[in-house]
Scaffold this motif. Structure first.
Motif, PDB file in Angstrom:
ATOM      1  N   ALA A  42     -12.473  18.647 -12.611  1.00 63.51           N
ATOM      2  CA  ALA A  42     -11.483  19.807 -12.387  1.00 63.51           C
ATOM      3  C   ALA A  42     -10.861  19.628 -10.875  1.00 63.51           C
ATOM      4  CB  ALA A  42     -12.065  21.301 -12.292  1.00 63.51           C
ATOM      5  N   GLU A  43     -10.738  18.364 -10.677  1.00 63.31           N
ATOM      6  CA  GLU A  43      -9.861  18.032  -9.282  1.00 63.31           C
ATOM      7  C   GLU A  43      -8.376  17.871  -9.842  1.00 63.31           C
ATOM      8  OE1 GLU A  43     -12.894  15.481  -6.545  1.00 63.31           O
ATOM      9  OE2 GLU A  43     -12.110  14.635  -8.616  1.00 63.31           O
ATOM     10  N   LEU A  44      -7.408  18.241  -8.968  1.00 62.99           N
ATOM     11  CA  LEU A  44      -6.230  17.959  -9.353  1.00 62.99           C
ATOM     12  C   LEU A  44      -5.651  16.502  -8.699  1.00 62.99           C
ATOM     13  CD1 LEU A  44      -3.293  18.667 -10.272  1.00 62.99           C
ATOM     14  CD2 LEU A  44      -2.940  19.819  -8.076  1.00 62.99           C
ATOM     15  N   VAL A  45      -5.788  15.562  -9.638  1.00 67.20           N
ATOM     16  CA  VAL A  45      -5.638  14.061  -9.017  1.00 67.20           C
ATOM     17  C   VAL A  45      -4.192  13.472  -9.150  1.00 67.20           C
ATOM     18  CG1 VAL A  45      -8.090  13.486  -9.512  1.00 67.20           C
ATOM     19  CG2 VAL A  45      -6.358  13.394 -11.343  1.00 67.20           C
ATOM     20  N   GLY A  46      -3.391  14.358 -10.082  1.00 66.93           N
ATOM     21  CA  GLY A  46      -2.014  13.808 -10.117  1.00 66.93           C
ATOM     22  C   GLY A  46      -0.963  14.666 -10.672  1.00 66.93           C
ATOM     23  N   PRO A  80       0.764  -1.365   0.137  1.00 72.06           N
ATOM     24  CA  PRO A  80      -0.059  -0.199   0.058  1.00 72.06           C
ATOM     25  C   PRO A  80       0.896   1.513  -0.028  1.00 72.06           C
ATOM     26  CG  PRO A  80      -0.992  -1.644   1.451  1.00 72.06           C
ATOM     27  CD  PRO A  80       0.475  -2.233   1.125  1.00 72.06           C
ATOM     28  N   ASN A  81       2.059   1.279   0.638  1.00 70.12           N
ATOM     29  CA  ASN A  81       2.580   2.590   0.614  1.00 70.12           C
ATOM     30  C   ASN A  81       3.610   2.786  -0.553  1.00 70.12           C
ATOM     31  OD1 ASN A  81       4.484   0.319   1.516  1.00 70.12           O
ATOM     32  ND2 ASN A  81       5.986   1.490   2.503  1.00 70.12           N
ATOM     33  N   GLN A  82       3.660   1.722  -1.235  1.00 68.16           N
ATOM     34  CA  GLN A  82       4.233   1.845  -2.756  1.00 68.16           C
ATOM     35  C   GLN A  82       3.450   2.082  -3.816  1.00 68.16           C
ATOM     36  OE1 GLN A  82       6.505  -1.704  -2.824  1.00 68.16           O
ATOM     37  NE2 GLN A  82       8.351  -0.885  -2.101  1.00 68.16           N
ATOM     38  N   ALA A  83       2.089   1.807  -3.622  1.00 68.23           N
ATOM     39  CA  ALA A  83       1.222   2.054  -4.657  1.00 68.23           C
ATOM     40  C   ALA A  83       0.597   3.536  -4.883  1.00 68.23           C
ATOM     41  CB  ALA A  83       0.021   1.193  -4.485  1.00 68.23           C
ATOM     42  N   THR A  84       1.515   4.171  -5.232  1.00 70.55           N
ATOM     43  CA  THR A  84       1.399   5.623  -5.559  1.00 70.55           C
ATOM     44  C   THR A  84       0.988   6.262  -6.926  1.00 70.55           C
ATOM     45  OG1 THR A  84       3.780   5.938  -5.702  1.00 70.55           O
ATOM     46  CG2 THR A  84       3.112   5.876  -3.431  1.00 70.55           C
ATOM     47  N   GLU A  85       1.211   5.216  -7.692  1.00 74.04           N
ATOM     48  CA  GLU A  85       1.066   5.885  -9.243  1.00 74.04           C
ATOM     49  C   GLU A  85       0.050   5.386  -9.798  1.00 74.04           C
ATOM     50  OE1 GLU A  85       4.765   5.993 -11.270  1.00 74.04           O
ATOM     51  OE2 GLU A  85       6.031   6.208  -9.385  1.00 74.04           O
ATOM     52  N   PHE A  86      -0.250   5.924 -11.305  1.00 68.00           N
ATOM     53  CA  PHE A  86      -1.267   5.462 -12.209  1.00 68.00           C
ATOM     54  C   PHE A  86      -0.590   5.642 -13.458  1.00 68.00           C
ATOM     55  CE2 PHE A  86      -2.862   9.766 -11.178  1.00 68.00           C
ATOM     56  CZ  PHE A  86      -3.192  10.202 -12.283  1.00 68.00           C
ATOM     57  N   VAL A 142       1.971  10.608 -10.588  1.00 68.74           N
ATOM     58  CA  VAL A 142       1.978  10.141  -9.121  1.00 68.74           C
ATOM     59  C   VAL A 142       0.427  10.701  -8.751  1.00 68.74           C
ATOM     60  CG1 VAL A 142       3.166  10.697  -7.011  1.00 68.74           C
ATOM     61  CG2 VAL A 142       4.377  10.781  -9.005  1.00 68.74           C
ATOM     62  N   GLY A 143      -0.157   9.969  -7.834  1.00 67.42           N
ATOM     63  CA  GLY A 143      -1.462  10.300  -7.332  1.00 67.42           C
ATOM     64  C   GLY A 143      -1.208  11.298  -6.290  1.00 67.42           C
ATOM     65  N   LEU A 181      -0.110  13.919  -0.886  1.00 66.61           N
ATOM     66  CA  LEU A 181      -0.828  14.815   0.207  1.00 66.61           C
ATOM     67  C   LEU A 181      -0.849  14.010   1.439  1.00 66.61           C
ATOM     68  CD1 LEU A 181      -4.190  16.365  -1.448  1.00 66.61           C
ATOM     69  CD2 LEU A 181      -2.058  17.347  -0.830  1.00 66.61           C
ATOM     70  N   SER A 182      -0.966  12.731   1.398  1.00 67.10           N
ATOM     71  CA  SER A 182      -0.712  11.737   2.523  1.00 67.10           C
ATOM     72  C   SER A 182       0.775  12.134   3.180  1.00 67.10           C
ATOM     73  CB  SER A 182      -0.916  10.322   2.281  1.00 67.10           C
ATOM     74  OG  SER A 182      -0.877   9.564   3.301  1.00 67.10           O
ATOM     75  N   ALA A 183       1.805  12.093   2.216  1.00 69.60           N
ATOM     76  CA  ALA A 183       3.033  12.211   2.851  1.00 69.60           C
ATOM     77  C   ALA A 183       3.237  13.627   3.264  1.00 69.60           C
ATOM     78  CB  ALA A 183       4.095  11.979   1.636  1.00 69.60           C
ATOM     79  N   ILE A 184       2.726  14.550   2.824  1.00 63.01           N
ATOM     80  CA  ILE A 184       2.894  16.053   3.077  1.00 63.01           C
ATOM     81  C   ILE A 184       2.078  16.041   4.679  1.00 63.01           C
ATOM     82  CG2 ILE A 184       2.357  18.480   2.618  1.00 63.01           C
ATOM     83  CD1 ILE A 184       2.528  17.953  -0.061  1.00 63.01           C
ATOM     84  N   LYS A 185       0.888  15.780   4.739  1.00 59.04           N
ATOM     85  CA  LYS A 185       0.142  15.951   5.971  1.00 59.04           C
ATOM     86  C   LYS A 185       1.067  14.957   7.232  1.00 59.04           C
ATOM     87  CE  LYS A 185      -4.220  14.785   8.285  1.00 59.04           C
ATOM     88  NZ  LYS A 185      -5.540  14.276   7.873  1.00 59.04           N
ATOM     89  N   THR A 186       1.645  13.913   6.937  1.00 59.34           N
ATOM     90  CA  THR A 186       2.779  13.213   7.776  1.00 59.34           C
ATOM     91  C   THR A 186       3.813  13.983   8.229  1.00 59.34           C
ATOM     92  OG1 THR A 186       1.521  11.013   7.111  1.00 59.34           O
ATOM     93  CG2 THR A 186       3.775  10.773   8.273  1.00 59.34           C
ATOM     94  N   GLU A 187       4.521  14.460   7.202  1.00 59.80           N
ATOM     95  CA  GLU A 187       5.696  15.089   7.229  1.00 59.80           C
ATOM     96  C   GLU A 187       5.726  16.335   7.561  1.00 59.80           C
ATOM     97  OE1 GLU A 187       8.339  13.606   4.178  1.00 59.80           O
ATOM     98  OE2 GLU A 187       7.179  11.847   4.077  1.00 59.80           O
TER      99      GLU A 187
END
Length: 405
Positions: free
Chosen positions: A357-361, A331-337, A379-380, A385-391
């Motif tokens: 019009a959402e910024l999705v990647g 799960p922590n590596q599944a960051t792209e599409f 990159v999703g 956002l999850s990384a920024i929120k954590t760090e």
């Protein structure tokens, strides 16, 4: 912004990617030159920048000027065209010109400029330390085309309604070209471009791999000097007032997510930073297979462009730094599409928007023979956002990220 107005911009087509090519990174674009004998003092107040740029008419060029002012005296600089018009001017109030990196001018369109310097002090010295000549076309391009889609200049698009036009213009206002400058691995000098998106008045997001010339060691990316030598250009080509800014600091950088967020400041002769008319709408949701998207970018360093008629191919792809073809990513590596929007070198960092019009990647790599997955890679925003929120929770709040659902 209404969903119906924006969604009609994205045409629903089912596309198949063409044969794999090498991964696209940055485009080297622009010709760096070192002006000869370009030191200015109280007694030497004029230098002509000639004999150092190619002979064809430029798209534009810039000069980087450094001022040594140990006694904090007054000074002023003006850059003139060959026939005398002042192209740009600034003075000692622009303290970034007195830094080690110096300061870039905005875009200049006249050939063979003259730089004039004025000071009453014997101790102040100025030097034109670099120039960046931008030709009309890049010398080399790298294409990562997807069957059935193509990049188009935003200014050349046709729209069915004023609402559609306003929606696309609002998104494109925040698209910027990142212009980097620094050494190559062999020690020679390079300039390169990427794409990116402005998140707030002074925060800009692009790819991590845009922070140094290709194939440099990791430690070379996003050094303070690389930041200070860079430019973020939000301008529309041909506009009366350019929106070009300096990189002041790197607020967040993550190689695995291939993302960097930069703090901007005005150029010496550029406009002040003002709040965007419309900020990108961030989302923490993951994309789904088949949903319609578009990419805004500067392919091969071209003016603001868009690739429509494309969609998400496969979500949940492993990060680009993980071992390849090792089964289902954690799960922590599944960051792209993957997506089937045509891109080129220079498209790296281009924002990927949904039909709502959402910024999705953040687009970051082209098709690759090193991967089994077809298509180009993004990159999703959910992972970013999850990384920024954590760090860096304060930055998460500043960029206006949504609260957890």
């Amino acid at each position: 912004m209404r969903k119906t107005a924006f969604a009609s911009v994205i045409l629903a087509l089912t596309l198949t990617p063409v044969a794999a090519q090498e991964e696209a990174l940055v485009t080297e674009f622009g010709i760096a030159f070192k002006p000869r004998d370009a030191t200015l003092t109280k007694t030497r107040q004029r230098v002509e920048i000639d004999g150092t740029v190619p002979g064809d008419a430029p798209r534009y060029y810039r000069l980087r000027i450094r001022v040594n002012n140990p006694d904090h005296q007054e000074w002023a600089i003006a850059v003139r065209s060959p026939v005398g018009q002042i192209l740009t001017a600034f003075d000692q109030s622009q303290t970034n010109c007195e830094s080690e990196a110096g300061c870039w001018t905005r875009r200049l369109t006249s050939r063979l400029p003259v730089v004039q310097f004025s000071t009453a002090s014997e101790t102040v010295r100025a030097e034109v330390i670099d120039g960046l000549y931008m030709p009309s076309q890049p010398a080399k391009t790298f294409y990562s085309p997807m069957q059935g889609s193509r990049d188009e200049l935003v200014t050349a698009l046709g729209f069915n309604s004023r609402e559609e036009k306003a929606a696309m213009q609002s998104l494109s206002d925040n698209l910027g070209m990142f212009i980097g400058s620094g050494p190559r691995a062999d020690g020679t000098h390079a300039n390169w471009c990427c794409s990116g998106v402005r998140l707030t008045a002074d925060l800009f997001m692009t790819n991590w791999h845009c922070g140094a010339a290709p194939r440099m060691v990791d430690e070379a990316y996003w050094q303070t000097e690389r930041c200070h030598q860079a430019i973020v250009d939000l301008s529309w080509d041909g506009d009366d007032e350019g929106r070009e800014y300096a990189c002041r600091a790197v607020e967040f950088a993550d190689k695995d997510l291939d993302v960097a967020i930069l703090r901007l400041s005005p150029l010496a002769d550029g406009p002040t930073l003002v709040r965007p008319l419309t900020s990108p709408r961030l989302t923490t949701r993951a994309v789904t297979a088949g949903e319609k998207v578009l990419v805004l970018h500067h392919p091969a360093c071209a003016p603001k462009s868009v690739t429509r008629e494309c969609s998400v191919l496969k979500p949940g792809i492993g990060t680009w730094t993980a071992p390849r073809n090792q089964g289902t990513p954690s799960p922590n590596q599944a960051t792209e599409f993957t997506h089937n929007c045509t891109t080129e070198n220079g498209s790296s960092g281009g924002p990927v928007f949904s039909a709502e019009a959402e910024l999705v990647g953040l687009h970051h790599l082209g098709v690759s023979p090193m991967r089994l997955e077809p298509g180009n890679f993004a990159v999703g925003m959910d992972a970013i956002l999850s990384a920024i929120k954590t760090e860096k929770a304060d930055l998460y709040q500043e960029i206006g990220a949504p609260a957890d659902p």
